[in-house]
Scaffold this motif. Structure first.
Motif, PDB file in Angstrom:
ATOM      1  N   GLU A 167       0.814  -1.204   0.000  1.00 19.44           N
ATOM      2  CA  GLU A 167       0.000   0.000   0.000  1.00 19.44           C
ATOM      3  C   GLU A 167       0.851   1.259   0.000  1.00 19.44           C
ATOM      4  N   GLY A 168       2.057   1.157   0.438  1.00 15.94           N
ATOM      5  CA  GLY A 168       2.937   2.308   0.578  1.00 15.94           C
ATOM      6  C   GLY A 168       3.306   2.477   2.037  1.00 15.94           C
ATOM      7  N   ALA A 169       4.575   2.615   2.314  1.00 12.33           N
ATOM      8  CA  ALA A 169       5.034   2.719   3.689  1.00 12.33           C
ATOM      9  C   ALA A 169       6.072   3.819   3.811  1.00 12.33           C
ATOM     10  N   VAL A 170       6.175   4.347   5.013  1.00 12.84           N
ATOM     11  CA  VAL A 170       7.176   5.356   5.329  1.00 12.84           C
ATOM     12  C   VAL A 170       8.105   4.778   6.389  1.00 12.84           C
ATOM     13  N   LEU A 171       9.399   4.750   6.100  1.00  7.94           N
ATOM     14  CA  LEU A 171      10.420   4.401   7.076  1.00  7.94           C
ATOM     15  C   LEU A 171      11.015   5.727   7.520  1.00  7.94           C
ATOM     16  N   SER A 172      10.844   6.075   8.765  1.00  9.93           N
ATOM     17  CA  SER A 172      11.252   7.391   9.236  1.00  9.93           C
ATOM     18  C   SER A 172      12.624   7.343   9.894  1.00  9.93           C
ATOM     19  N   ILE A 173      13.619   7.810   9.158  1.00  8.68           N
ATOM     20  CA  ILE A 173      14.971   7.896   9.699  1.00  8.68           C
ATOM     21  C   ILE A 173      15.018   8.980  10.780  1.00  8.68           C
ATOM     22  N   LYS A 174      14.203   9.995  10.631  1.00 13.70           N
ATOM     23  CA  LYS A 174      14.147  11.091  11.599  1.00 13.70           C
ATOM     24  C   LYS A 174      13.680  10.604  12.974  1.00 13.70           C
ATOM     25  N   ASP A 175      12.808   9.610  12.998  1.00 12.91           N
ATOM     26  CA  ASP A 175      12.215   9.137  14.248  1.00 12.91           C
ATOM     27  C   ASP A 175      12.881   7.873  14.803  1.00 12.91           C
ATOM     28  N   ILE A 176      14.113   7.613  14.410  1.00  8.75           N
ATOM     29  CA  ILE A 176      14.833   6.442  14.932  1.00  8.75           C
ATOM     30  C   ILE A 176      14.999   6.574  16.436  1.00  8.75           C
ATOM     31  N   GLU A 177      14.775   5.466  17.122  1.00 12.77           N
ATOM     32  CA  GLU A 177      15.027   5.405  18.561  1.00 12.77           C
ATOM     33  C   GLU A 177      16.241   4.514  18.774  1.00 12.77           C
ATOM     34  N   GLN A 178      17.197   5.023  19.526  1.00 13.11           N
ATOM     35  CA  GLN A 178      18.440   4.280  19.726  1.00 13.11           C
ATOM     36  C   GLN A 178      18.811   4.320  21.197  1.00 13.11           C
ATOM     37  N   ASN A 179      19.256   3.167  21.708  1.00 13.44           N
ATOM     38  CA  ASN A 179      19.805   3.096  23.054  1.00 13.44           C
ATOM     39  C   ASN A 179      21.001   2.158  23.033  1.00 13.44           C
ATOM     40  N   ARG A 180      21.475   1.755  24.187  1.00 20.36           N
ATOM     41  CA  ARG A 180      22.671   0.910  24.237  1.00 20.36           C
ATOM     42  C   ARG A 180      22.437  -0.476  23.658  1.00 20.36           C
ATOM     43  N   VAL A 181      21.196  -0.945  23.656  1.00 21.27           N
ATOM     44  CA  VAL A 181      20.885  -2.322  23.282  1.00 21.27           C
ATOM     45  C   VAL A 181      20.406  -2.466  21.847  1.00 21.27           C
ATOM     46  N   ARG A 182      19.669  -1.467  21.329  1.00 23.80           N
ATOM     47  CA  ARG A 182      19.047  -1.628  20.017  1.00 23.80           C
ATOM     48  C   ARG A 182      18.847  -0.304  19.300  1.00 23.80           C
ATOM     49  N   ILE A 183      18.613  -0.436  17.994  1.00 24.47           N
ATOM     50  CA  ILE A 183      18.231   0.677  17.136  1.00 24.47           C
ATOM     51  C   ILE A 183      16.883   0.307  16.529  1.00 24.47           C
ATOM     52  N   ASP A 207      19.504  -5.429  16.837  1.00 25.25           N
ATOM     53  CA  ASP A 207      19.929  -5.821  18.173  1.00 25.25           C
ATOM     54  C   ASP A 207      21.451  -5.748  18.209  1.00 25.25           C
ATOM     55  N   LYS A 208      21.980  -4.842  19.008  1.00 27.07           N
ATOM     56  CA  LYS A 208      23.431  -4.639  19.046  1.00 27.07           C
ATOM     57  C   LYS A 208      24.174  -5.817  19.667  1.00 27.07           C
ATOM     58  N   LYS A 209      23.498  -6.564  20.529  1.00 33.74           N
ATOM     59  CA  LYS A 209      24.143  -7.710  21.175  1.00 33.74           C
ATOM     60  C   LYS A 209      24.333  -8.868  20.189  1.00 33.74           C
ATOM     61  N   THR A 210      23.270  -9.209  19.454  1.00 37.94           N
ATOM     62  CA  THR A 210      23.355 -10.319  18.502  1.00 37.94           C
ATOM     63  C   THR A 210      23.805  -9.862  17.110  1.00 37.94           C
ATOM     64  N   LYS A 211      23.808  -8.534  16.903  1.00 35.91           N
ATOM     65  CA  LYS A 211      24.177  -7.930  15.613  1.00 35.91           C
ATOM     66  C   LYS A 211      23.289  -8.431  14.477  1.00 35.91           C
ATOM     67  N   GLU A 212      21.981  -8.498  14.751  1.00 39.24           N
ATOM     68  CA  GLU A 212      21.004  -8.962  13.762  1.00 39.24           C
ATOM     69  C   GLU A 212      19.878  -7.946  13.611  1.00 39.24           C
ATOM     70  N   TRP A 213      19.354  -7.871  12.377  1.00 40.85           N
ATOM     71  CA  TRP A 213      18.184  -7.054  12.076  1.00 40.85           C
ATOM     72  C   TRP A 213      16.946  -7.935  12.176  1.00 40.85           C
ATOM     73  N   LYS A 214      15.853  -7.391  12.734  1.00 34.64           N
ATOM     74  CA  LYS A 214      14.584  -8.111  12.849  1.00 34.64           C
ATOM     75  C   LYS A 214      13.439  -7.149  12.569  1.00 34.64           C
ATOM     76  N   ILE A 215      12.268  -7.697  12.286  1.00 36.61           N
ATOM     77  CA  ILE A 215      11.056  -6.906  12.089  1.00 36.61           C
ATOM     78  C   ILE A 215      10.102  -7.210  13.240  1.00 36.61           C
ATOM     79  N   TYR A 216       9.587  -6.165  13.854  1.00 38.32           N
ATOM     80  CA  TYR A 216       8.550  -6.312  14.877  1.00 38.32           C
ATOM     81  C   TYR A 216       7.329  -5.562  14.373  1.00 38.32           C
ATOM     82  N   SER A 217       6.183  -6.239  14.337  1.00 46.14           N
ATOM     83  CA  SER A 217       4.950  -5.575  13.908  1.00 46.14           C
ATOM     84  C   SER A 217       3.872  -5.755  14.956  1.00 46.14           C
ATOM     85  N   ARG A 218       2.882  -4.855  14.897  1.00 44.33           N
ATOM     86  CA  ARG A 218       1.798  -4.919  15.883  1.00 44.33           C
ATOM     87  C   ARG A 218       0.879  -6.050  15.591  1.00 44.33           C
TER      88      ARG A 218
END
Length: 95
Positions: A33-49, A84-95
């Motif tokens: 349908e069309g999606a927006v990936l917002s680089i501006k709204d990235i949340e980052q902490n010590r454990v994950r991005i 995940d900075k610990k495992t160095k893997e990208w994952k998708i989480y959806s509602r």
């Protein structure tokens, strides 16, 4: 790649692995349908991005799309691409 400072103030470059093909393919239903990936709204902490994704629809006019984005960004996102900075893997989480 991100530049971070160490305790002594020395700059250190940090590289992240590319997002795997399987993770990108799991985004396919969101992108129909069309999606927006917002680089501006990235949340980052010590454990994950976390990169938020909102389903926005299909637009021919970018001004209309941006107006819709400004309205939808106030709501919770549909999914997140998470590194995940610990495992160095990208994952998708959806509602």
């Amino acid at each position: 790649m991100k530049v971070e400072k160490t305790l002594l103030g020395i700059k250190k470059k940090k590289t992240y692995p590319p997002i795997t093909r399987d993770v990108l393919l799991s985004l396919k239903p969101l992108m129909k349908e069309g999606a927006v990936l917002s680089i501006k709204d990235i949340e980052q902490n010590r454990v994950r991005i976390e990169i938020p994704i909102w389903i926005i629809g299909d637009f021919a006019n970018m001004d209309d799309m941006y107006d819709e984005y400004e309205a939808i960004v106030k709501e919770p996102c549909e999914a997140k691409i998470v590194f995940d900075k610990k495992t160095k893997e990208w994952k998708i989480y959806s509602r």
